[in-house]
Design a protein around this motif. Structure first.
Motif, PDB file in Angstrom:
ATOM      1  N   ILE A   9     -40.159  97.191  68.424  1.00  0.00           N
ATOM      2  CA  ILE A   9     -40.678  95.843  68.189  1.00  0.00           C
ATOM      3  C   ILE A   9     -39.994  94.919  69.179  1.00  0.00           C
ATOM      4  O   ILE A   9     -38.801  95.061  69.464  1.00  0.00           O
ATOM      5  CB  ILE A   9     -40.447  95.381  66.726  1.00  0.00           C
ATOM      6  N   GLU A  10     -40.766  93.982  69.728  1.00  0.00           N
ATOM      7  CA  GLU A  10     -40.179  92.985  70.623  1.00  0.00           C
ATOM      8  C   GLU A  10     -40.960  91.699  70.478  1.00  0.00           C
ATOM      9  O   GLU A  10     -42.135  91.714  70.109  1.00  0.00           O
ATOM     10  CB  GLU A  10     -40.145  93.459  72.073  1.00  0.00           C
ATOM     11  N   GLY A  11     -40.280  90.614  70.745  1.00  0.00           N
ATOM     12  CA  GLY A  11     -40.966  89.342  70.618  1.00  0.00           C
ATOM     13  C   GLY A  11     -40.064  88.163  70.889  1.00  0.00           C
ATOM     14  O   GLY A  11     -38.997  88.286  71.483  1.00  0.00           O
ATOM     15  N   THR A  12     -40.548  87.029  70.409  1.00  0.00           N
ATOM     16  CA  THR A  12     -39.876  85.760  70.616  1.00  0.00           C
ATOM     17  C   THR A  12     -39.878  84.992  69.303  1.00  0.00           C
ATOM     18  O   THR A  12     -40.914  84.936  68.630  1.00  0.00           O
ATOM     19  CB  THR A  12     -40.621  84.927  71.684  1.00  0.00           C
ATOM     20  N   ILE A  13     -38.740  84.427  68.971  1.00  0.00           N
ATOM     21  CA  ILE A  13     -38.670  83.490  67.853  1.00  0.00           C
ATOM     22  C   ILE A  13     -38.420  82.120  68.460  1.00  0.00           C
ATOM     23  O   ILE A  13     -37.429  81.913  69.159  1.00  0.00           O
ATOM     24  CB  ILE A  13     -37.578  83.859  66.841  1.00  0.00           C
ATOM     25  N   THR A  14     -39.357  81.213  68.235  1.00  0.00           N
ATOM     26  CA  THR A  14     -39.216  79.856  68.750  1.00  0.00           C
ATOM     27  C   THR A  14     -38.505  79.013  67.704  1.00  0.00           C
ATOM     28  O   THR A  14     -38.872  79.021  66.533  1.00  0.00           O
ATOM     29  CB  THR A  14     -40.595  79.245  69.064  1.00  0.00           C
ATOM     30  N   ILE A  15     -37.456  78.337  68.148  1.00  0.00           N
ATOM     31  CA  ILE A  15     -36.741  77.421  67.268  1.00  0.00           C
ATOM     32  C   ILE A  15     -36.863  76.010  67.833  1.00  0.00           C
ATOM     33  O   ILE A  15     -37.008  75.830  69.045  1.00  0.00           O
ATOM     34  CB  ILE A  15     -35.257  77.809  67.073  1.00  0.00           C
ATOM     35  N   TYR A  16     -36.848  75.061  66.927  1.00  0.00           N
ATOM     36  CA  TYR A  16     -36.863  73.660  67.340  1.00  0.00           C
ATOM     37  C   TYR A  16     -35.439  73.141  67.206  1.00  0.00           C
ATOM     38  O   TYR A  16     -34.811  73.258  66.152  1.00  0.00           O
ATOM     39  CB  TYR A  16     -37.818  72.842  66.469  1.00  0.00           C
ATOM     40  N   ILE A  17     -34.925  72.569  68.285  1.00  0.00           N
ATOM     41  CA  ILE A  17     -33.562  72.058  68.337  1.00  0.00           C
ATOM     42  C   ILE A  17     -33.616  70.539  68.421  1.00  0.00           C
ATOM     43  O   ILE A  17     -34.389  69.983  69.207  1.00  0.00           O
ATOM     44  CB  ILE A  17     -32.808  72.624  69.560  1.00  0.00           C
ATOM     45  N   SER A  18     -32.799  69.893  67.599  1.00  0.00           N
ATOM     46  CA  SER A  18     -32.737  68.432  67.621  1.00  0.00           C
ATOM     47  C   SER A  18     -31.302  67.961  67.432  1.00  0.00           C
ATOM     48  O   SER A  18     -30.433  68.723  67.009  1.00  0.00           O
ATOM     49  CB  SER A  18     -33.635  67.837  66.530  1.00  0.00           C
ATOM     50  N   PRO A  76     -36.301  77.341  62.545  1.00  0.00           N
ATOM     51  CA  PRO A  76     -37.317  78.213  63.127  1.00  0.00           C
ATOM     52  C   PRO A  76     -38.692  77.545  63.119  1.00  0.00           C
ATOM     53  O   PRO A  76     -39.029  76.821  62.189  1.00  0.00           O
ATOM     54  CB  PRO A  76     -37.317  79.453  62.225  1.00  0.00           C
ATOM     55  N   LYS A  77     -39.445  77.791  64.164  1.00  0.00           N
ATOM     56  CA  LYS A  77     -40.759  77.163  64.313  1.00  0.00           C
ATOM     57  C   LYS A  77     -41.888  78.193  64.378  1.00  0.00           C
ATOM     58  O   LYS A  77     -42.998  77.917  63.952  1.00  0.00           O
ATOM     59  CB  LYS A  77     -40.743  76.310  65.589  1.00  0.00           C
ATOM     60  N   GLY A  78     -41.597  79.362  64.903  1.00  0.00           N
ATOM     61  CA  GLY A  78     -42.631  80.381  65.014  1.00  0.00           C
ATOM     62  C   GLY A  78     -42.061  81.700  65.482  1.00  0.00           C
ATOM     63  O   GLY A  78     -40.940  81.755  65.990  1.00  0.00           O
ATOM     64  N   MET A  79     -42.844  82.732  65.280  1.00  0.00           N
ATOM     65  CA  MET A  79     -42.398  84.071  65.658  1.00  0.00           C
ATOM     66  C   MET A  79     -43.605  84.856  66.166  1.00  0.00           C
ATOM     67  O   MET A  79     -44.652  84.864  65.521  1.00  0.00           O
ATOM     68  CB  MET A  79     -41.795  84.756  64.427  1.00  0.00           C
ATOM     69  N   THR A  80     -43.447  85.468  67.311  1.00  0.00           N
ATOM     70  CA  THR A  80     -44.486  86.315  67.875  1.00  0.00           C
ATOM     71  C   THR A  80     -43.868  87.674  68.152  1.00  0.00           C
ATOM     72  O   THR A  80     -42.818  87.750  68.797  1.00  0.00           O
ATOM     73  CB  THR A  80     -45.010  85.734  69.203  1.00  0.00           C
ATOM     74  N   ALA A 113     -36.987  79.399  73.078  1.00  0.00           N
ATOM     75  CA  ALA A 113     -37.456  80.752  72.773  1.00  0.00           C
ATOM     76  C   ALA A 113     -36.276  81.717  72.783  1.00  0.00           C
ATOM     77  O   ALA A 113     -35.573  81.841  73.783  1.00  0.00           O
ATOM     78  CB  ALA A 113     -38.490  81.189  73.800  1.00  0.00           C
ATOM     79  N   ILE A 114     -36.078  82.392  71.659  1.00  0.00           N
ATOM     80  CA  ILE A 114     -35.020  83.394  71.538  1.00  0.00           C
ATOM     81  C   ILE A 114     -35.678  84.770  71.625  1.00  0.00           C
ATOM     82  O   ILE A 114     -36.589  85.084  70.853  1.00  0.00           O
ATOM     83  CB  ILE A 114     -34.258  83.262  70.197  1.00  0.00           C
ATOM     84  N   CYS A 115     -35.239  85.591  72.555  1.00  0.00           N
ATOM     85  CA  CYS A 115     -35.791  86.935  72.734  1.00  0.00           C
ATOM     86  C   CYS A 115     -35.190  87.879  71.696  1.00  0.00           C
ATOM     87  O   CYS A 115     -33.974  87.903  71.500  1.00  0.00           O
ATOM     88  CB  CYS A 115     -35.493  87.462  74.130  1.00  0.00           C
ATOM     89  N   VAL A 116     -36.049  88.653  71.052  1.00  0.00           N
ATOM     90  CA  VAL A 116     -35.614  89.591  70.021  1.00  0.00           C
ATOM     91  C   VAL A 116     -36.294  90.937  70.252  1.00  0.00           C
ATOM     92  O   VAL A 116     -37.427  90.996  70.744  1.00  0.00           O
ATOM     93  CB  VAL A 116     -35.944  89.070  68.597  1.00  0.00           C
ATOM     94  N   ARG A 117     -35.575  92.005  69.923  1.00  0.00           N
ATOM     95  CA  ARG A 117     -36.181  93.333  70.021  1.00  0.00           C
ATOM     96  C   ARG A 117     -35.465  94.291  69.073  1.00  0.00           C
ATOM     97  O   ARG A 117     -34.311  94.086  68.716  1.00  0.00           O
ATOM     98  CB  ARG A 117     -36.171  93.859  71.450  1.00  0.00           C
ATOM     99  N   GLY A 118     -36.198  95.311  68.687  1.00  0.00           N
ATOM    100  CA  GLY A 118     -35.642  96.349  67.829  1.00  0.00           C
ATOM    101  C   GLY A 118     -35.830  97.694  68.494  1.00  0.00           C
ATOM    102  O   GLY A 118     -36.884  97.962  69.088  1.00  0.00           O
ATOM    103  N   LEU A 119     -34.809  98.525  68.397  1.00  0.00           N
ATOM    104  CA  LEU A 119     -34.841  99.842  69.031  1.00  0.00           C
ATOM    105  C   LEU A 119     -34.547 100.917  67.994  1.00  0.00           C
ATOM    106  O   LEU A 119     -33.735 100.711  67.093  1.00  0.00           O
ATOM    107  CB  LEU A 119     -33.792  99.922  70.143  1.00  0.00           C
ATOM    108  N   ARG A 120     -35.170 102.060  68.170  1.00  0.00           N
ATOM    109  CA  ARG A 120     -34.846 103.186  67.297  1.00  0.00           C
ATOM    110  C   ARG A 120     -33.668 103.956  67.913  1.00  0.00           C
ATOM    111  O   ARG A 120     -33.163 103.589  68.979  1.00  0.00           O
ATOM    112  CB  ARG A 120     -36.071 104.049  67.036  1.00  0.00           C
TER     113      ARG A 120
END
Length: 158
Positions: free
Chosen positions: A141-150, A95-99, A127-134
């Motif tokens: 909540i919604e956002g993006t988790i950026t991962i670095y792939i090598s 993981p590299k970042g989360m917004t 960028a992996i799209c993520v969201r949470g629903l009630r």
């Protein structure tokens, strides 16, 4: 069926009573803070993961809604399971970042979804799209988790 180790384990566990719970507890041990939300992975396939957790006292804030860090733990766990179930064997990720944006009060049990396209699995940032629903389907909540792939380092034979 896939030759991916995590998908194999998931499908093996589904053969048993409470298989999703067993699998989820095993996966949550990869990062112990995942267990704090007591999640259950309800669906796992390449490029998609869904999990659920209950609104209970341990994950509530001072106003009685699910607290932000519990939501983020759910997002990160779903993304991690998706990544492990999807990434080609010759690659690795970190993981590299989360917004995230909080879009509504999380006042019920929570369903978390992480998803990406099959084209996401190449070297570089992804960028992996993520969201949470009630419970009523409202996104909380919604956002993006950026991962670095090598590329994985080549194994030297001795």
């Amino acid at each position: 069926m896939s030759d991916n180790y995590l998908l194999k384990l998931y499908h093996q566990c589904l053969k048993y009573p409470f298989g999703r719970t067993i699998f989820s507890r095993m996966f949550a041990r990869k990062a112990p803070y995942f267990a704090t939300i007591k999640p259950t992975i309800t669906e796992l396939k390449p490029n998609y993961c869904e999990l659920r957790f209950k609104k209970r006292k341990a994950v509530q804030n001072h106003i009685g809604t699910v607290h932000a860090i519990a939501l983020c733990n759910g997002l990160e766990m779903a993304m991690g399971a998706l990544a492990e179930a999807s990434i080609p064997k010759h690659l690795r990720w970190i993981p590299k970042g989360m917004t995230v944006q909080y879009t509504a009060k999380a006042d019920s049990d929570i369903r978390i979804i992480a998803e990406c396209s099959a084209a996401s699995w190449q070297a570089g940032d992804s960028a992996i799209c993520v969201r949470g629903l009630r419970a009523d389907g409202q996104v909380v909540i919604e956002g993006t988790i950026t991962i670095y792939i090598s590329e994985k380092p080549s194994q030297k034979s001795s």
